[in-house]
Design a protein around this motif. Structure first.
Motif, PDB file in Angstrom:
ATOM      1  N   GLY A  92      -9.811   3.615  -6.709  1.00 30.95           N
ATOM      2  CA  GLY A  92     -10.738   4.658  -7.351  1.00 30.95           C
ATOM      3  C   GLY A  92     -10.037   5.346  -8.471  1.00 30.95           C
ATOM      4  N   GLU A  93      -8.700   5.401  -8.626  1.00 24.16           N
ATOM      5  CA  GLU A  93      -8.214   6.411  -9.578  1.00 24.16           C
ATOM      6  C   GLU A  93      -8.460   5.834 -11.030  1.00 24.16           C
ATOM      7  OE1 GLU A  93      -6.434   4.372  -7.722  1.00 24.16           O
ATOM      8  OE2 GLU A  93      -4.416   3.749  -8.717  1.00 24.16           O
ATOM      9  N   MET A  94      -8.445   6.635 -11.939  1.00 22.51           N
ATOM     10  CA  MET A  94      -8.635   6.742 -13.337  1.00 22.51           C
ATOM     11  C   MET A  94      -7.513   6.485 -13.950  1.00 22.51           C
ATOM     12  SD  MET A  94     -12.033   6.353 -13.840  1.00 22.51           S
ATOM     13  CE  MET A  94     -12.376   6.528 -15.552  1.00 22.51           C
ATOM     14  N   GLN A 102     -10.507   1.691 -13.703  1.00 23.19           N
ATOM     15  CA  GLN A 102     -10.575   1.900 -12.312  1.00 23.19           C
ATOM     16  C   GLN A 102     -10.625   0.847 -11.311  1.00 23.19           C
ATOM     17  OE1 GLN A 102     -14.436   3.942 -11.260  1.00 23.19           O
ATOM     18  NE2 GLN A 102     -13.344   5.600 -10.083  1.00 23.19           N
ATOM     19  N   TYR A 131     -10.291   3.118 -20.037  1.00 25.80           N
ATOM     20  CA  TYR A 131      -9.831   3.509 -18.808  1.00 25.80           C
ATOM     21  C   TYR A 131     -10.055   2.137 -17.885  1.00 25.80           C
ATOM     22  CZ  TYR A 131      -8.623   8.374 -20.087  1.00 25.80           C
ATOM     23  OH  TYR A 131      -8.497   9.431 -20.394  1.00 25.80           O
TER      24      TYR A 131
END
Lengths: 115, 115
Positions: free
Chosen positions: B43-45, B39, B37
């Motif tokens: 801030g979003e994954m 980021q 993932y």
């Protein structure tokens, strides 16, 4: 359309208060999660719900209470907030609880700051 | 119990160069899933790539490829032709087999791409 949405995105509050973070997914997924990301960026599972049933509760204080009114929603309520609760809380969903692993779809995170 | 280790707290790369982010894992399960993932600072994954433990070929998704070496229990992420927008935290994660879809995350690697 946002697949996994969380509100609020930012929350600043004082110690001792009670607050809630809401999460909704429009993906039709069966399973939802709450993750906590601490100041060192470490992500850790808190809760997992499958079809409104609590499946995983990872040694989280009783002050944290998840609630799933339906399988599209998983809310997180925190009582008596402490300084150490300051973190970014991520909601996520996945198509199913078990079986072939599938990726998690994350919300944008809710940054909680406890003063 | 599963464990993910990312030994590089930070990596620097110049634009257009390739970079490898290391990830090793520890599990006694025979079947599992490995994920990466991203980021960004917002801030979003963001899900990047998935590798199943029984997949014979390394997973690829555009500029991302996963260098999967099962015997060494490593699942390194290779980003080819780095772009400035690749600057972000990168997390390696894994799921258990026919158990829950819960992800166990590594501590992350911060990648900075310079012009």
């Amino acid at each position: 359309d946002t697949a996994v949405s969380q509100t609020p995105k930012y929350l600043v509050t004082q110690m001792g208060n009670d607050k809630s973070i809401k999460c909704e997914q429009n993906l039709g997924h069966d399973t939802m999660y709450w993750y906590k990301q601490d100041s060192k960026k470490f992500l850790k599972i808190m809760f997992s719900y499958n079809n409104k049933e609590l499946i995983i509760n990872e040694t989280v204080p009783n002050r944290f209470s998840p609630k799933s009114p339906d399988k599209a929603h998983l809310n997180l309520h925190i009582n008596s907030l402490e300084l150490g609760d300051s973190a970014v809380y991520f909601c996520a969903s996945s198509p199913r609880l078990a079986g072939v692993p599938g990726e998690l779809f994350f919300g944008e995170g809710s940054r909680l700051t406890v003063l | 119990a599963q464990k993910i280790t990312q030994t590089q707290p930070g990596m620097f790369v110049q634009e257009k160069e390739a970079v490898t982010l290391d990830c090793t894992y520890d599990t006694s399960d025979q079947s599992y899933g490995l994920f990466w993932y991203k980021q960004p600072s917002s801030g979003e994954m963001i899900f990047l790539i998935y590798q199943g433990s029984y997949d014979e070929q390394n997973a690829t998704e555009g500029r991302y490829s996963l260098n999967f070496q099962k015997a060494r229990k490593s699942a390194n992420l290779v980003i080819s032709a780095s772009q400035l927008g690749d600057s972000a935290m990168y997390f390696c994660a894994m799921t258990p087999p026919a158990g829950y879809s819960t992800l166990t995350f590594g501590k992350g690697t911060m990648l900075l791409v310079s012009p």
